[in-house]
Design an enzyme around this catalytic site. Structure first.
Site, short mmCIF file in Angstrom:
data_model
loop_
_atom_site.label_atom_id
_atom_site.label_comp_id
_atom_site.label_asym_id
_atom_site.label_seq_id
_atom_site.Cartn_x
_atom_site.Cartn_y
_atom_site.Cartn_z
N GLU A 21 4.78 -3.22 -10.05
CA GLU A 21 4.65 -4.24 -9.01
C GLU A 21 5.83 -4.12 -8.04
OE1 GLU A 21 2.54 -6.55 -8.11
OE2 GLU A 21 1.17 -6.84 -9.82
N TYR A 69 1.45 -4.40 -4.81
CA TYR A 69 2.44 -5.35 -4.29
C TYR A 69 2.20 -6.68 -4.96
CZ TYR A 69 -0.87 -7.08 -0.58
OH TYR A 69 -1.92 -7.59 0.13
N THR A 70 3.27 -7.52 -4.96
CA THR A 70 3.16 -8.79 -5.69
C THR A 70 2.27 -9.79 -4.96
OG1 THR A 70 5.25 -9.41 -4.65
CG2 THR A 70 5.34 -8.59 -6.93
ZN LIG Z 1 -2.31 -5.40 -7.63
#
Ligand SMILES: [Zn+2]
Length: 235
Positions: A99, A35-36
């Protein structure tokens, strides 16, 4: 960057300079999901394209399902950092990095929206068609860097991805394993390497396979799941 509904349309190109050649002779055999972990998608995209930050990924999936192409899959994106899996360190050279936009544990971790999940599944299916990535090498960033990372986190729908043919999910549980450390190592976790304690590796395993309890303790249910995942890897 979330204007309009582009779910199902072609990915848009947003090239990142944070890339280089893959090492000669490298086979792409690993998929790493992230995840970002930033307040919003715009900030995340800026950072993933900032030459000073020196981070990137091949793909970015926004909450509305928009897919952005940052780095060609034939090139090395800089997403994993210090990392190891199944005895191999430094996974950027041999992996594809995706991402997934989410504020993460620091900025208000929240469920991944349906449109985003569907886009991630569509994207990952394509990646698995293009590259020889076995189910046992579809990984979380937290799997390969348990001492530093918690993404994409316990809300990520790993079981849904597995049902769609992306990675694996343990179906049933047998006997609890006697030696959690040996089991984690057999699965691929870098336990006792790079500062990864048994407790951190257990927490990473739980974040992936037992999202309801991420406490780093090898209770009987966690040890049963360790055995189940071990059998999936090698069964
Ligand atoms: Zn990461």
């Amino acid at each position: 960057m979330t204007t309009g509904c582009s779910s199902g349309s072609e990915p848009r190109a947003r090239p990142s300079p944070n890339q280089d050649e893959r090492p000669a002779g490298t086979t792409v055999d690993t998929l790493v999901l992230h995840y970002t972990g930033m307040r919003n998608a715009g900030l995340a995209l800026d950072r993933l394209r900032d030459p000073v930050a020196k981070v990137s990924a091949h793909w970015l999936v926004d909450e509305d399902g928009t897919i952005l192409a940052l780095v060609p899959e034939t090139r090395r994106a800089w997403h994993a950092g210090v990392s190891a899996w199944a005895g191999r360190a430094g996974l950027n050279g041999s992996s594809i990095g995706v991402e997934v936009v989410n504020p993460g544990h620091e900025w208000g971790y929240r469920p991944f929206p349906e449109a985003q999940i569907l886009a991630v599944i569509r994207l990952c299916r394509g990646i698995l068609r293009r590259w020889p990535i076995p189910p046992a090498r579809v990984l979380a960033h937290s799997d390969i860097a348990p001492d530093r990372k918690t993404d994409p986190g316990e809300l990520f729908p790993w079981s849904r991805l597995a049902a769609a043919g992306i990675g694996r999910w343990p179906a049933a549980c047998g006997e609890p394993v006697a030696d959690p450390r040996a089991s984690l190592r057999a699965i691929g976790y870098p336990v006792d390497l790079e500062g990864v304690s048994l407790e951190l590796a257990l927490a990473a395993f739980q974040r992936r396979y037992r999202p309801g309890r991420v406490d780093g303790h090898a209770d009987p249910e966690t040890r049963r799941l360790l055995g189940a995942v071990e059998r999936l890897q090698f069964g």
